[in-house]
Design a protein around this motif. Structure first.
Motif, PDB file in Angstrom:
ATOM      1  N   VAL A   1      12.185   7.942  -4.390  1.00 12.49           N
ATOM      2  CA  VAL A   1      12.885   8.293  -3.329  1.00 12.49           C
ATOM      3  C   VAL A   1      12.367   7.814  -2.138  1.00 12.49           C
ATOM      4  O   VAL A   1      12.919   7.255  -1.461  1.00 12.49           O
ATOM      5  N   LYS A   2      11.094   8.360  -1.872  1.00  5.80           N
ATOM      6  CA  LYS A   2      10.249   8.044  -0.532  1.00  5.80           C
ATOM      7  C   LYS A   2      10.232   6.748  -0.427  1.00  5.80           C
ATOM      8  O   LYS A   2      10.180   6.203   0.731  1.00  5.80           O
ATOM      9  N   ASN A   3       9.755   6.045  -1.556  1.00  2.58           N
ATOM     10  CA  ASN A   3       9.658   4.676  -1.407  1.00  2.58           C
ATOM     11  C   ASN A   3      10.732   3.576  -1.624  1.00  2.58           C
ATOM     12  O   ASN A   3      10.695   2.319  -1.670  1.00  2.58           O
TER      13      ASN A   3
ATOM     14  N   SER B   1       0.828  -1.282   0.184  1.00  2.76           N
ATOM     15  CA  SER B   1       0.082  -0.074   0.124  1.00  2.76           C
ATOM     16  C   SER B   1       0.838   1.054   0.158  1.00  2.76           C
ATOM     17  O   SER B   1       1.814   1.255   0.661  1.00  2.76           O
ATOM     18  N   TYR B   2       0.318   2.086  -0.834  1.00  2.00           N
ATOM     19  CA  TYR B   2       1.221   3.529  -0.926  1.00  2.00           C
ATOM     20  C   TYR B   2       0.197   4.593  -0.671  1.00  2.00           C
ATOM     21  O   TYR B   2      -1.056   4.597  -0.972  1.00  2.00           O
ATOM     22  N   ASN B   3       0.735   5.685  -0.148  1.00  2.00           N
ATOM     23  CA  ASN B   3      -0.328   7.113  -0.228  1.00  2.00           C
ATOM     24  C   ASN B   3       0.502   8.073  -0.542  1.00  2.00           C
ATOM     25  O   ASN B   3       0.641   9.123   0.163  1.00  2.00           O
ATOM     26  N   PRO B   4       0.687   8.276  -1.883  1.00  2.00           N
ATOM     27  CA  PRO B   4       1.736   9.268  -2.278  1.00  2.00           C
ATOM     28  C   PRO B   4       1.035  10.472  -2.586  1.00  2.00           C
ATOM     29  O   PRO B   4      -0.294  10.595  -2.606  1.00  2.00           O
ATOM     30  N   ASN B   5       1.641  11.645  -2.573  1.00  2.00           N
ATOM     31  CA  ASN B   5       0.906  12.976  -3.122  1.00  2.00           C
ATOM     32  C   ASN B   5       1.082  13.017  -4.356  1.00  2.00           C
ATOM     33  O   ASN B   5       2.219  12.606  -5.174  1.00  2.00           O
ATOM     34  N   PHE B   6       0.097  13.690  -5.231  1.00  2.00           N
ATOM     35  CA  PHE B   6       0.099  13.862  -6.503  1.00  2.00           C
ATOM     36  C   PHE B   6      -0.352  15.380  -6.973  1.00  2.00           C
ATOM     37  O   PHE B   6      -1.010  15.804  -6.109  1.00  2.00           O
ATOM     38  N   CYS B   7       0.425  15.905  -7.878  1.00  2.00           N
ATOM     39  CA  CYS B   7       0.109  17.228  -8.430  1.00  2.00           C
ATOM     40  C   CYS B   7      -1.229  16.638  -9.393  1.00  2.00           C
ATOM     41  O   CYS B   7      -1.109  15.767 -10.243  1.00  2.00           O
ATOM     42  N   VAL B   8      -2.293  17.420  -9.606  1.00  2.00           N
ATOM     43  CA  VAL B   8      -3.535  17.413 -10.115  1.00  2.00           C
ATOM     44  C   VAL B   8      -3.415  18.203 -11.394  1.00  2.00           C
ATOM     45  O   VAL B   8      -3.440  19.185 -11.365  1.00  2.00           O
TER      46      VAL B   8
END
Length: 138
Positions: A117-119, A82-89
């Motif tokens: 990098v984060k993951n 599971s991942y919860n990334p930030n996305f630019c929309v």
């Protein structure tokens, strides 16, 4: 985790991966040249009940122009993780229309270096796989 990127490369010449959001499948290009992950605005509208607004961000286009965009988190799963990334929309479907026409694969966004990098994801273009590091030693 090791995941082969051969299918996406063979179909589109791009490292594309499928992810799952609430039982729906989305496709993302792994983009080492993008500093932020992007997702199509229509996708966020569809998943507005689970997308969480984070704020806004200024992104620079390839031509150097700056655009202010909303930033959201959208949880997804990939290969059992599971991942919860930030996305630019941003509206992206028009930009990816040729990929869909030529390959039949609809691309919904990009996973940029912020996500990689984060993951701790590594793209191995010799073996054509994505690897994740559980522990990173320097």
């Amino acid at each position: 985790m090791n995941y082969s990127i051969i299918y996406g490369l063979n179909k589109t010449k791009l490292p594309i991966i499928p992810v799952e959001v609430e039982g729906k499948h989305l496709c993302f290009i792994i983009d080492t040249g993008s500093t932020c992950s992007l997702i199509d605005s229509n996708v966020i509208e569809y998943f507005k009940d689970i997308a969480t607004p984070v704020g806004d961000y200024n992104i620079s286009g390839i031509d150097g122009t700056k655009h202010k965009v909303d930033v959201v988190t959208l949880p997804f799963s990939f290969e059992g993780q599971s991942y919860n990334p930030n996305f630019c929309v941003k509206p992206l479907l028009e930009a990816f229309k040729d990929i869909e026409t030529e390959s039949g694969i609809q691309v919904h966004g990009l996973l940029g270096t912020d996500f990689l990098v984060k993951n701790k994801w590594i793209l191995d273009f010799d073996k054509l796989i994505i690897m994740t590091l559980k522990k990173c030693r320097i």
